[in-house]
Design a protein around this motif. Structure first.
Motif, PDB file in Angstrom:
ATOM      1  N   GLN A 241      12.119   0.311  10.940  1.00 26.27           N
ATOM      2  CA  GLN A 241      12.620  -1.072  10.134  1.00 26.27           C
ATOM      3  C   GLN A 241      12.705  -2.097  11.091  1.00 26.27           C
ATOM      4  O   GLN A 241      12.601  -3.215  10.853  1.00 26.27           O
ATOM      5  CB  GLN A 241      13.802  -0.598   9.585  1.00 26.27           C
ATOM      6  N   ARG A 314       8.081  -2.791  13.682  1.00 23.68           N
ATOM      7  CA  ARG A 314       8.436  -2.764  12.115  1.00 23.68           C
ATOM      8  C   ARG A 314       7.045  -2.532  11.403  1.00 23.68           C
ATOM      9  O   ARG A 314       6.063  -3.162  11.678  1.00 23.68           O
ATOM     10  CB  ARG A 314       9.148  -3.936  11.734  1.00 23.68           C
ATOM     11  N   LEU A 350       0.143  -8.408  -2.724  1.00 21.91           N
ATOM     12  CA  LEU A 350       1.019  -7.989  -1.645  1.00 21.91           C
ATOM     13  C   LEU A 350       1.279  -6.528  -1.873  1.00 21.91           C
ATOM     14  O   LEU A 350       1.513  -6.226  -3.165  1.00 21.91           O
ATOM     15  CB  LEU A 350       2.427  -8.853  -1.146  1.00 21.91           C
ATOM     16  N   LYS A 352       3.966  -3.325  -0.775  1.00 23.30           N
ATOM     17  CA  LYS A 352       4.940  -3.172   0.119  1.00 23.30           C
ATOM     18  C   LYS A 352       5.078  -1.648   0.001  1.00 23.30           C
ATOM     19  O   LYS A 352       5.656  -0.981  -0.916  1.00 23.30           O
ATOM     20  CB  LYS A 352       6.284  -3.736  -0.281  1.00 23.30           C
ATOM     21  N   HIS A 353       4.676  -0.932   1.095  1.00 22.54           N
ATOM     22  CA  HIS A 353       5.051   0.428   1.318  1.00 22.54           C
ATOM     23  C   HIS A 353       5.941   0.767   2.554  1.00 22.54           C
ATOM     24  O   HIS A 353       5.761   0.398   3.546  1.00 22.54           O
ATOM     25  CB  HIS A 353       3.642   1.304   1.596  1.00 22.54           C
ATOM     26  N   GLY A 354       7.114   1.441   2.324  1.00 19.88           N
ATOM     27  CA  GLY A 354       8.069   1.867   3.381  1.00 19.88           C
ATOM     28  C   GLY A 354       8.598   0.323   3.952  1.00 19.88           C
ATOM     29  O   GLY A 354       8.905  -0.557   3.195  1.00 19.88           O
ATOM     30  N   THR A 355       8.251   0.166   5.283  1.00 21.06           N
ATOM     31  CA  THR A 355       8.541  -0.929   6.037  1.00 21.06           C
ATOM     32  C   THR A 355       7.715  -1.784   6.018  1.00 21.06           C
ATOM     33  O   THR A 355       7.717  -2.696   7.054  1.00 21.06           O
ATOM     34  CB  THR A 355       9.457  -0.768   7.200  1.00 21.06           C
ATOM     35  N   THR A 357       4.740  -4.637   4.613  1.00 23.77           N
ATOM     36  CA  THR A 357       3.951  -5.286   3.523  1.00 23.77           C
ATOM     37  C   THR A 357       2.728  -5.727   3.861  1.00 23.77           C
ATOM     38  O   THR A 357       2.775  -6.438   5.013  1.00 23.77           O
ATOM     39  CB  THR A 357       5.134  -6.552   3.208  1.00 23.77           C
ATOM     40  N   CYS A 412       5.339   6.302  -2.535  1.00 25.86           N
ATOM     41  CA  CYS A 412       5.775   5.077  -3.430  1.00 25.86           C
ATOM     42  C   CYS A 412       5.701   3.502  -2.583  1.00 25.86           C
ATOM     43  O   CYS A 412       5.540   3.604  -1.547  1.00 25.86           O
ATOM     44  CB  CYS A 412       7.209   5.231  -3.868  1.00 25.86           C
ATOM     45  N   PHE A 413       5.071   2.765  -3.582  1.00 24.20           N
ATOM     46  CA  PHE A 413       4.893   1.295  -3.325  1.00 24.20           C
ATOM     47  C   PHE A 413       5.214   0.299  -4.360  1.00 24.20           C
ATOM     48  O   PHE A 413       5.508   0.563  -5.230  1.00 24.20           O
ATOM     49  CB  PHE A 413       3.492   1.292  -2.606  1.00 24.20           C
ATOM     50  N   LEU A 414       5.234  -0.845  -3.887  1.00 25.23           N
ATOM     51  CA  LEU A 414       5.473  -2.021  -4.981  1.00 25.23           C
ATOM     52  C   LEU A 414       4.113  -3.057  -4.578  1.00 25.23           C
ATOM     53  O   LEU A 414       3.743  -3.034  -3.490  1.00 25.23           O
ATOM     54  CB  LEU A 414       6.535  -2.818  -4.507  1.00 25.23           C
ATOM     55  N   ILE A 416       3.388  -6.841  -5.255  1.00 23.03           N
ATOM     56  CA  ILE A 416       4.183  -8.100  -5.333  1.00 23.03           C
ATOM     57  C   ILE A 416       3.128  -9.226  -5.375  1.00 23.03           C
ATOM     58  O   ILE A 416       2.063  -9.499  -4.677  1.00 23.03           O
ATOM     59  CB  ILE A 416       4.927  -8.283  -4.293  1.00 23.03           C
ATOM     60  N   PRO A 418       2.038 -12.643  -4.681  1.00 18.98           N
ATOM     61  CA  PRO A 418       1.877 -13.376  -3.214  1.00 18.98           C
ATOM     62  C   PRO A 418       2.536 -14.752  -3.914  1.00 18.98           C
ATOM     63  O   PRO A 418       3.196 -15.349  -2.750  1.00 18.98           O
ATOM     64  CB  PRO A 418       0.735 -13.564  -2.852  1.00 18.98           C
ATOM     65  N   GLY A 421       6.362 -13.943  -5.927  1.00 14.89           N
ATOM     66  CA  GLY A 421       7.421 -13.184  -5.017  1.00 14.89           C
ATOM     67  C   GLY A 421       7.684 -12.159  -6.079  1.00 14.89           C
ATOM     68  O   GLY A 421       8.469 -11.306  -5.642  1.00 14.89           O
ATOM     69  N   THR A 423       8.080  -8.889  -8.353  1.00  7.22           N
ATOM     70  CA  THR A 423       7.508  -7.450  -8.351  1.00  7.22           C
ATOM     71  C   THR A 423       6.612  -7.080  -9.805  1.00  7.22           C
ATOM     72  O   THR A 423       7.293  -7.263 -10.771  1.00  7.22           O
ATOM     73  CB  THR A 423       8.677  -6.229  -8.211  1.00  7.22           C
TER      74      THR A 423
ATOM     75  N   GLU B  35      16.572  -4.022   6.698  1.00  7.98           N
ATOM     76  CA  GLU B  35      15.742  -4.478   5.804  1.00  7.98           C
ATOM     77  C   GLU B  35      15.721  -5.820   5.940  1.00  7.98           C
ATOM     78  O   GLU B  35      14.892  -6.731   6.218  1.00  7.98           O
ATOM     79  CB  GLU B  35      15.647  -3.933   4.539  1.00  7.98           C
ATOM     80  N   ARG B 175      14.546  -8.749 -10.940  1.00  9.81           N
ATOM     81  CA  ARG B 175      13.196  -7.933 -10.671  1.00  9.81           C
ATOM     82  C   ARG B 175      13.583  -6.585 -10.818  1.00  9.81           C
ATOM     83  O   ARG B 175      14.776  -6.207 -10.297  1.00  9.81           O
ATOM     84  CB  ARG B 175      12.913  -8.293  -9.117  1.00  9.81           C
ATOM     85  N   LEU B 181      12.820   0.490  -2.121  1.00 10.47           N
ATOM     86  CA  LEU B 181      11.712  -0.555  -1.558  1.00 10.47           C
ATOM     87  C   LEU B 181      12.465  -2.232  -1.988  1.00 10.47           C
ATOM     88  O   LEU B 181      12.337  -2.269  -3.202  1.00 10.47           O
ATOM     89  CB  LEU B 181      10.388  -0.394  -1.992  1.00 10.47           C
ATOM     90  N   ASN B 183      12.579  -5.878  -2.604  1.00  5.85           N
ATOM     91  CA  ASN B 183      11.591  -7.178  -2.486  1.00  5.85           C
ATOM     92  C   ASN B 183      12.342  -8.397  -2.210  1.00  5.85           C
ATOM     93  O   ASN B 183      13.333  -8.914  -3.098  1.00  5.85           O
ATOM     94  CB  ASN B 183      10.772  -7.172  -3.745  1.00  5.85           C
ATOM     95  N   ARG B 185      11.002 -11.257  -1.237  1.00  5.65           N
ATOM     96  CA  ARG B 185      10.101 -12.416  -1.224  1.00  5.65           C
ATOM     97  C   ARG B 185      10.787 -13.516  -2.332  1.00  5.65           C
ATOM     98  O   ARG B 185      11.487 -13.194  -3.007  1.00  5.65           O
ATOM     99  CB  ARG B 185       8.766 -12.125  -2.150  1.00  5.65           C
TER     100      ARG B 185
END
Lengths: 442, 313
Positions: A241, A314, A350, A352-355, A357, A412-414, A416, A418, A421, A423, B35, B175, B181, B183, B185
């Protein structure tokens, strides 16, 4: 791996994260209010406020759903709009409950609530039984890898032949969850009346056909798998992180890698690999502000000190070399699309997986799941709000992921937007749809 | 049904075998702090000197140990604070060598940007100085010590809560928050309010204070204080007025359950002078901390929601 087993935490898990799911008006808020009330997690001034508000609405008994529906719009409409988090405790366990709305347009909140849940209470109204919304929720919960379910057959006091109704609904539900891959042992059906409290904290005299645990007894005693258990235990996964570099007189040369163990465990002396670079080194210390640890299991936030002065930043992952995932920049994924604007092939996003992006581009939409029939439509043109599908993704920087069906935390991932911003999607690395269709859950 | 109020094991078990509820909550909060440090340019910690923000700061310092805390503190001073709390704030800042910004409601009243309310309550007046301080310093992430168990509207809030340029919260446009995770942004001018203590309950906070021996402002422990009774709460005399006619000043053994504006926050009668006694008292209490001692939350059914929509925490 016997090594992993020896390192498992030995103490009993005292915190259970759970969520509710179900359709509108099946009494979720009342059940949650009842859980809070019966565990004495509600205090006198809160009861007073609910009693006053109930009298104002012309009700003769306190409406327990008012304990939880906290927003103006919710009270106006008498429905739950957003996920709310509730806290209650018994002598045996503490509970964090994500109370999720049932309206179709808020399915994304069900996904949010269930993503961290170790157990989900799925409500059905005894008068309606298993309806399409129940099937849809069960499919989503299966995709998200929720390990255990409780089927709460609510309003059981309102049907003519409750024993038969309960047996029929339970059988139909078990057939559904069986086809989605849950073992029967992981699904507990309980007839309840949230309004009257039957089988919530107190075993009810009104349900002689049921000899199982009350809801609270079940929640207190249900096993909670740690991430080191189960059939898919993986070795250490430690997404970095933050790099801790004090540069102070006391610690002029200190360099530690801060993060939360996402899977597996680590002990000083372990050989590790830095991904995606592939550099190997050894963990010399596990630091915390309270002192050095002998071992850190999944879930623990720590700082790792490494033997060699390697390049780590990171977004990198420190992993056990045995069975470490290959960094990937192109992969298939299952996504639940959460945005109004539909997903089309070629969209830039975008991820985001773990730490980490990174920029991502969606290639083909491979298939779309019909949650009712558990069948797929191939090559759909779009994925709309709340739809689930399989897509192919390409990322600018490689990610270090396990398949979601192997490990929830590292798979898992998000996605996003761009621009704004927001999700847009919940993502699962790998083909979780196929796993659900085959009834082969985590 | 009784809940666990025993004093927890001292600190963390270094052999790593135990991972209890407090360990899980601590690890979650530390993860959140890191984070934000990894993703934002200018975060700040809102620090009032109260128990929640003191625990928040304690966890933040642990998250970056042995490095100095990479965030400054921001205190919105209503001008109605108890002196012990201001003294504690300054003591903590000096002890950890922190940077502190203070936004003062008094400055706004002096030059007419804000007007004193007829009831003399200053809590609602904090929002404007808070938003101005965020804008002037270009803070992009603002940590708060809010817990979801405090209030129904707070129960709906995400751990990362996006606010628009006016600091406003829109509960219908939150959101989804998935797995762990977060976000963060946001567009220029927007900010993210971050709540690392979201999943702590009041009892968890007190068990954690006991376990980690967290130093608190002295007003949380029973002490002799001249107080008068108003609306069922024991109020301290101060610049906010009182006692008025018919309100009798008495010296009693009291303690505070929350720290807020002196004009609306009352003390409770108590002899609980240490953490063990307080844990027993909190577990036995039949009132929430806000219901017992916070006048401003009694204003309406949606008092907290309305203030959050305006930009308050």
């Amino acid at each position: 791996m016997s090594d992993l087993h020896e390192r498992s935490p030995r103490s009993e898990t005292k915190l259970l994260r759970l969520a509710t799911a179900g359709s509108v008006d099946d009494g979720k808020s009342t059940l949650v209010g009842r859980l809070l009330y019966d565990t004495k997690s509600v205090l006198a001034d809160q009861i007073d406020a609910v009693t006053r508000a109930s009298v104002d609405k012309g009700l003769s008994t306190p409406d327990l759903s008012l304990l939880v529906d906290g927003l103006r719009a919710e009270r106006e409409q008498g429905i739950t709009i957003d996920v709310a988090y509730r806290y209650f405790a018994t002598p045996r366990r503490s509970f964090v409950l994500a109370d999720t709305p049932g309206h179709v347009q808020y399915t994304r909140n069900t996904v949010s609530g269930a993503s961290t849940a170790q157990l989900v209470i799925l409500l059905v109204d005894a008068r309606k039984g298993v309806i399409s919304q129940t099937r849809k929720h069960a499919a989503v919960l299966a995709l998200l890898g929720v390990p255990r379910l409780v089927l709460a057959v609510n309003k059981i006091d309102l049907v003519e032949d409750p024993a038969q109704v309960f047996a029929d609904i339970t059988a139909e539900f078990r057939s559904l969850t069986g086809s989605l891959g849950w073992d029967d042992a992981d699904v507990q059906a309980i007839p309840v009346s949230a309004l009257h409290g039957d089988n919530v904290a107190v075993a009810s005299d009104n349900t002689p056909y049921y000899d199982g645990p009350t809801l609270i007894e079940h929640l207190e005693s249900v096993p909670v798998d740690s991430d080191n258990e189960g059939k898919h235990a993986v070795g250490l996964r430690f997404p970095v992180q933050y790099v801790i570099r004090p540069r102070t007189a006391e610690f002029p040369d200190y360099r530690g890698y801060a993060g939360q163990v996402a899977a597996g465990s680590v002990v000083p002396g372990d050989e590790v690999v830095i991904l995606p670079s592939g550099t190997r080194t050894t963990v010399t210390r596990i630091d915390t502000a309270d002192g050095e640890l002998d071992v850190a299991h999944a879930g623990r936030s720590v700082t790792l000190v490494l033997a060699d002065d390697v390049d780590v930043s990171r977004g990198d992952t420190i992993a056990a070399p045995a069975g470490a995932p290959e960094p990937i920049d192109q992969f298939d994924a299952t996504v639940c699309w959460l945005a109004e604007k539909p997903l089309r092939p070629g969209t830039r996003l975008l991820l985001k997986h773990g730490t980490r992006t990174t920029q991502a581009i969606v290639g083909a939409l491979v298939e779309r799941l019909d949650e009712q029939e558990l069948t797929s439509e191939l090559s759909p043109e779009t994925l709309e709000l709340n739809e689930i599908g399989k897509i192919s993704v390409r990322v600018a920087e490689p990610i270090v992921a396990d398949d979601y069906t192997v490990n929830r935390h590292t798979g898992c991932f998000l996605l996003i937007d761009p621009a704004g911003g927001n999700t847009l999607a919940a993502g699962l690395v790998g083909d979780a749809i196929a796993a659900v269709e085959l009834g082969d859950r985590v | 049904m009784t809940i666990d109020i025993s004093l927890p094991e001292p600190r963390l078990q270094l052999d790593g075998t135990k991972f209890d509820t407090l360990d899980a909550l601590e690890s979650e909060a530390i993860h959140i702090f890191r984070e934000v440090a990894g993703e934002f340019e200018r975060p700040v910690i809102l620090f009032s000197g109260g128990k929640d923000s003191t625990v928040l700061l304690h966890l933040a310092i642990k998250a970056f140990w042995p490095a100095p805390l990479p965030f400054a503190l921001l205190h919105v001073d209503t001008g109605h604070n108890l002196q012990e709390v201001l003294d504690f704030r300054d003591h903590v800042v000096a002890k950890y060598n922190l940077r502190l910004h203070v936004a003062k409601v008094e400055d706004y009243l002096a030059d007419g940007r804000l007007t004193e309310r007829p009831d003399g309550i200053r809590n609602p007046l904090q929002t404007v100085p808070l938003l101005d301080a965020i804008a002037e310093n270009r803070f992009d992430a603002v940590f708060g010590g809010a817990r979801r168990d405090e209030e129904r509207a707070r129960a709906k809030e995400r751990i990362f809560s996006l606010r628009n340029a006016f600091g406003q919260w829109d509960p219908k446009k939150q959101r989804p928050e998935l797995w762990n995770l977060y976000n963060g942004r946001h567009s220029p001018g927007e900010q993210v309010r971050v709540f690392p203590l979201s999943n702590f309950t009041e009892l968890d906070i007190w068990r954690y204070i006991a376990r980690d021996n967290v130093e608190l402002a002295s007003i949380y422990y029973a002490h002799q204080r001249p107080v008068y009774q108003r609306d069922g709460m024991w109020m301290t005399p101060g610049v906010w007025g009182g006692p008025t006619e018919g309100e009798e000043l008495q010296t009693l053994s009291v303690r505070y359950r929350t720290v807020g504006d002196g004009s609306t926050t009352g003390a409770v009668l108590s002899d609980a002078a240490d953490n063990e006694a307080i844990l027993a008292e909190v577990a036995a209490s039949r009132l929430t901390e806000r219901g017992a001692t916070r006048g401003d939350d009694r204003v309406s059914e949606a008092a907290m929601e309305d203030r959050k929509r305006e930009g308050y925490f």
